[in-house]
Design a protein around this motif. Structure first.
Motif, short mmCIF file in Angstrom:
data_model
loop_
_atom_site.label_atom_id
_atom_site.label_comp_id
_atom_site.label_asym_id
_atom_site.label_seq_id
_atom_site.Cartn_x
_atom_site.Cartn_y
_atom_site.Cartn_z
N ASP A 195 -20.79 13.13 37.58
CA ASP A 195 -19.89 13.04 36.43
C ASP A 195 -18.43 13.31 36.83
OD1 ASP A 195 -21.97 12.36 34.87
OD2 ASP A 195 -22.19 14.32 33.90
N HIS A 228 -20.39 5.31 33.75
CA HIS A 228 -21.15 5.16 35.00
C HIS A 228 -21.32 3.68 35.34
CE1 HIS A 228 -22.31 9.24 35.99
NE2 HIS A 228 -22.86 9.46 34.80
N HIS A 233 -20.48 7.47 27.75
CA HIS A 233 -20.58 8.06 29.11
C HIS A 233 -21.36 7.13 30.06
CE1 HIS A 233 -21.10 11.39 32.02
NE2 HIS A 233 -22.32 10.94 32.16
N SER A 254 -29.35 9.25 36.60
CA SER A 254 -28.63 10.53 36.45
C SER A 254 -29.62 11.60 36.02
CB SER A 254 -27.51 10.35 35.42
OG SER A 254 -28.06 10.20 34.15
ZN ZN Z 1 -23.46 11.24 33.98
#
Ligand code: ZN
Ligand code: KG4
Length: 374
Positions: free
Chosen positions: A331, A116, A112, A137
């Protein structure tokens, strides 16, 4: 043109997208779970996993239909395999595995954080490696030198909380609800960023690490002092000194009640957070992190004050500034599909295990003074 289907379910957004290697987002869907988590003031892992499980299959069908494509037309299926809330990650990853198995399309298990980290390249064709990345984040606050796809050198991390967490906590203290970041940003527009003196933890420190726990506590003390003064109760000297502009020593508590509003607290907090980000990044730039471009990604990168301050910093250091549009900072699945495009050919086995913890730089030493979260 190769096309990748991306699936994201690591936190509280269920997202599906289809992206081409030509950087076109062909179709995408994002379902937020804000309503489901709002009564609890934060993300509840069980509720999140259940919501992902309910929504993911219809969302995949919708995206395929909108794109007018069959599974067999895909070059790969990319899914977030961590880090994140394990129940949610497993829902997305298992869905991707099932589709990959049924259609004989390769699976790409995406980190993940790499989603980003690579998202700015989805929107900026000219952004080449290496670049200096501020990844901010709800769960992470890191400075990384991105050398290539899959090659990230971590220069700094937080020794306690992530900056997004501090935004969320500030929102909670001010009764702004969930999710907090955008609400704090909105209220801060009406406040005075100089009204409440707040600490800037680790600013000036030799290593470029972050710390936000002290700032979060100072916001709580400032709010408590404000409430006490509104009620006409005496404010403890320490709290009063912390929470008031420096020249206010002769004022009474009642006068103190006029001292600052919630908007002032929000604005002062946001300014302190921005100052910390800028100072720590400057330290990283001066200690070997300089690169042709300064890039920001992750949910907090949606914040206009953060973006403006980083843009000015980049200009001072002769770096190009790149930030994805706000919708690609929080996200989403387009960034996961794009990471799949970047990794095309690097297929993962169908028994790839979900990883609740998965650092981008496995060689990074723990930050000195770090608590359990770093
Ligand atoms: Zn994230
Ligand atoms: O990247 P993200 O969507 O999810 C994680 O991977 O954590 O980031 C979510 C975080 C939350 O803490 C949220 O409050 C923060 O990003 N955030 C913002 C803004 N929009 C989202 N923080 C400050 N200002 C914003 N506009």
């Amino acid at each position: 043109m190769p096309v990748v289907l991306g699936i994201e379910s690591s936190c509280d957004e269920t997202a599906v997208a289809m992206v081409g290697t030509d950087r076109r987002i062909i179709a995408q869907r994002i379902a937020s779970q804000d309503e489901a988590h709002r009564p609890y003031g934060g993300v509840v892992p069980e509720i999140a996993a259940r919501a992902h499980a309910e929504r993911i299959a219809p969302m995949i069908a919708e995206v395929m239909e909108e794109a007018e494509m069959e599974l067999a037309d895909l070059s790969a299926i990319a899914a977030t395999a961590g880090p994140g809330l394990i129940g949610g990650v497993m829902v997305g990853l298992v869905s991707a595995k099932a589709l990959a198995m049924a259609s004989d399309v390769p699976l790409i298990a995406v980190n993940h954080l790499e989603g980003h980290a690579l998202s700015p390249r989805l929107v900026d064709e000219a952004l080449e490696f290496p670049y200096l990345l501020l990844l901010v984040s709800g769960g992470h606050c890191q400075i990384l030198r991105c050398e290539d796809v899959g090659q990230y050198r971590r220069l700094a991390t937080t020794i306690d909380d992530a900056v997004g967490e501090a935004f969320d906590k500030t929102a909670k203290i001010l009764g702004l609800g969930f999710p907090g970041g955008p609400a704090v940003e909105k209220l801060a527009r009406e406040g005075d960023p100089k009204a409440v003196p707040l600490p800037r933890p680790l600013v000036g420190g030799k290593e470029p690490h972050f710390s936000f726990a002290g700032l979060k506590s100072a916001v709580l003390r400032a709010k408590e002092a404000q409430e006490k003064s509104v009620r006409g109760e005496p404010v403890e000297p320490r709290t009063q000194r912390d929470a008031r502009p420096s020249t206010s020593s002769g004022r009474t508590d009642r006068e103190g009640s006029r001292a600052y509003s919630d908007a002032d607290i929000a604005a002062s907090f946001q300014q302190a957070a921005v100052d910390c980000l800028v100072d720590r990044l400057e330290r990283a730039i001066d200690s070997g992190g300089h690169a042709p471009a300064l890039v920001v990604a992750g949910g907090v990168a949606a914040n206009a004050s953060v973006r403006a301050a980083l843009e000015a910093l980049a200009e001072q250091h002769d770096m190009r500034f790149v930030a994805p549009p706000p919708g690609l900072c929080t996200d989403n699945a387009a960034m996961i599909a794009w990471a799949g495009c970047e990794r095309l050919g690097q297929n993962d086995p169908l028994d790839f295990k979900a990883r609740p913890r998965w650092p981008l730089d496995p060689d990074a030493e723990p930050a000195r003074g770090a608590g359990v979260k770093a």
